[in-house]
Design a protein around this motif. Structure first.
Motif, PDB file in Angstrom:
ATOM      1  N   GLU A   1       0.879  -1.119  -0.059  1.00 20.23           N
ATOM      2  CA  GLU A   1      -0.031   0.018   0.002  1.00 20.23           C
ATOM      3  C   GLU A   1       0.977   1.268  -0.161  1.00 20.23           C
ATOM      4  N   VAL A   2       0.479   2.223  -0.795  1.00 25.03           N
ATOM      5  CA  VAL A   2       1.177   3.650  -0.465  1.00 25.03           C
ATOM      6  C   VAL A   2       0.173   4.561  -0.344  1.00 25.03           C
ATOM      7  N   ILE A   3       0.706   5.256   0.610  1.00 26.36           N
ATOM      8  CA  ILE A   3      -0.233   6.387   1.249  1.00 26.36           C
ATOM      9  C   ILE A   3       0.537   7.509   1.713  1.00 26.36           C
TER      10      ILE A   3
ATOM     11  N   LEU B   1       4.064   0.678   2.469  1.00 27.81           N
ATOM     12  CA  LEU B   1       3.761  -0.310   3.315  1.00 27.81           C
ATOM     13  C   LEU B   1       3.737  -1.778   2.766  1.00 27.81           C
ATOM     14  N   PHE B   2       4.075  -2.764   3.188  1.00 29.50           N
ATOM     15  CA  PHE B   2       3.785  -4.114   2.853  1.00 29.50           C
ATOM     16  C   PHE B   2       3.784  -5.024   3.750  1.00 29.50           C
ATOM     17  N   ASP B   3       3.269  -6.151   3.177  1.00 26.66           N
ATOM     18  CA  ASP B   3       3.425  -7.387   4.201  1.00 26.66           C
ATOM     19  C   ASP B   3       4.691  -8.220   3.573  1.00 26.66           C
ATOM     20  N   ARG B   4       5.379  -8.473   4.735  1.00 27.12           N
ATOM     21  CA  ARG B   4       6.724  -9.049   4.541  1.00 27.12           C
ATOM     22  C   ARG B   4       6.514 -10.441   3.950  1.00 27.12           C
ATOM     23  N   ARG B   5       7.113 -10.936   2.850  1.00 31.40           N
ATOM     24  CA  ARG B   5       7.074 -12.437   2.456  1.00 31.40           C
ATOM     25  C   ARG B   5       6.766 -13.395   3.585  1.00 31.40           C
TER      26      ARG B   5
ATOM     27  N   LEU C   1       9.046   7.059   2.077  1.00 32.45           N
ATOM     28  CA  LEU C   1       9.450   6.460   3.036  1.00 32.45           C
ATOM     29  C   LEU C   1       9.072   4.888   3.075  1.00 32.45           C
ATOM     30  N   LEU C   2      10.050   3.932   2.902  1.00 30.83           N
ATOM     31  CA  LEU C   2       9.691   2.644   2.876  1.00 30.83           C
ATOM     32  C   LEU C   2       9.978   1.795   4.272  1.00 30.83           C
ATOM     33  N   MET C   3       8.650   1.379   4.712  1.00 34.66           N
ATOM     34  CA  MET C   3       8.385   1.082   6.045  1.00 34.66           C
ATOM     35  C   MET C   3       8.331  -0.414   6.161  1.00 34.66           C
ATOM     36  N   PHE C   4       9.153  -1.073   7.021  1.00 36.90           N
ATOM     37  CA  PHE C   4       9.398  -2.346   7.254  1.00 36.90           C
ATOM     38  C   PHE C   4       8.465  -2.769   8.490  1.00 36.90           C
ATOM     39  N   SER C   5       7.369  -3.415   8.405  1.00 40.50           N
ATOM     40  CA  SER C   5       6.478  -3.653   9.363  1.00 40.50           C
ATOM     41  C   SER C   5       7.064  -4.311  10.612  1.00 40.50           C
ATOM     42  N   PRO C   6       6.434  -3.993  11.792  1.00 38.92           N
ATOM     43  CA  PRO C   6       6.791  -4.650  12.951  1.00 38.92           C
ATOM     44  C   PRO C   6       6.231  -6.085  13.006  1.00 38.92           C
TER      45      PRO C   6
END
Length: 281
Positions: free
Chosen positions: A14-16, A60-64, A22-27
């Motif tokens: 998702e891009v918002i 934002l993205f779901d990590r593999r 800013l590339l965000m690596f999910s917790p």
């Protein structure tokens, strides 16, 4: 939400917002989904996605292997997570971006920064994972999954995935591919047909590569000390996010900005302002 095939694996992203990328690596460990930025632990308080998109184009993205992203049964390493991240930037036509990691996402961010420093502007490491207890817990999860496979076989893993919504961290018996097994029938069929001994060898090797130290994993200290990327470190303070791990990163990354703030004082207003000011400076 959108999807793209990156390194042969479907990635949900998702891009918002507006502004510099800013590339965000999910917790989250093996449940690092976009939603975790709003629902997991400290991130409920900080509400990054309510603030940062006002200043940045947040990617934002779901990590593999997590959420609605796909996966591939292999001995997953930090290099594989980097391939997904760089592939997503390439898909979006972005040559250089700020990067921000939360929790285990910090380790992916560090891996990106050390492998592709020319593509990183500034880096934020928020509550990096690490510490002796984090290592012990992580290895124990893989051991529990390995024991379940040994006793019950791969078909039982698929059956367990179908009857529960729990991720690997919540129920280690389901293994690191449990989310993919749950939503991808073709993947599940291939999974069941695997040579079980080969599969067990993959599982046995993964934690040695991903959780290989009593401090924050993801990049070698010899690579971190050569970084020339402005970095903000915000320490955590629990068994999975040891303060010592954040201090280690401060020691390794030249000129890093360590925000020594007690956890109870982390609010949405001061945290987002601090991060936005750092990235804009």
């Amino acid at each position: 939400m959108a999807t793209a095939v990156i390194d042969g694996i479907k990635t949900r992203y998702e891009v918002i917002g507006n502004g510099p990328p800013l590339l965000m690596f999910s917790p989250g460990g093996f449940d690092a989904t976009i939603e975790k930025w709003r629902t997991q632990g400290i991130y409920v308080t900080t509400r990054f996605l309510d603030h940062l998109p006002s200043h940045f184009t947040c990617i934002l993205f779901d990590r593999r292997e997590t959420g609605q992203s796909g996966g591939r049964v292999e001995r997953v390493t930090w290099h594989d997570y980097v391939a997904q991240a760089m592939g997503l930037l390439d898909h979006l036509g972005i040559e250089k971006a700020h990067i921000m990691g939360g929790c285990m996402g910090c380790s992916v961010a560090m891996a990106v920064a050390t492998q592709f420093p020319e593509r990183v502007d500034k880096m934020v490491l928020f509550w990096p994972v690490g510490g002796a207890r984090y290592r012990m817990t992580g290895h124990q999860r893989f051991a529990e999954h390995l024991a379940f496979v040994q006793q019950n076989g791969l078909e039982a893993v698929v059956a367990l995935a179908k009857e529960s919504n729990k991720a690997f961290g919540a129920d280690p018996r389901g293994g690191p591919w449990v989310s993919v097994l749950r939503h991808d029938e073709e993947f599940a069929k291939r999974y069941i047909s695997m040579n079980v001994d080969h599969y067990k060898a993959i599982i046995a090797g993964m934690p040695r590569g991903l959780i290989d130290r009593d401090t924050s994993p993801g990049a070698e200290p010899e690579d971190l000390v050569r970084l020339d990327i402005p970095t903000l470190i915000v320490p955590g303070a629990d068994f999975s996010h040891a303060t010592s791990a954040a201090r280690y990163l401060q020691e390794c990354i030249p000129g890093s900005d360590y925000w020594d703030i007690p956890v109870p004082q982390l609010t949405a207003d001061n945290t987002n302002a601090r991060i936005a000011d750092f990235l804009k400076a």
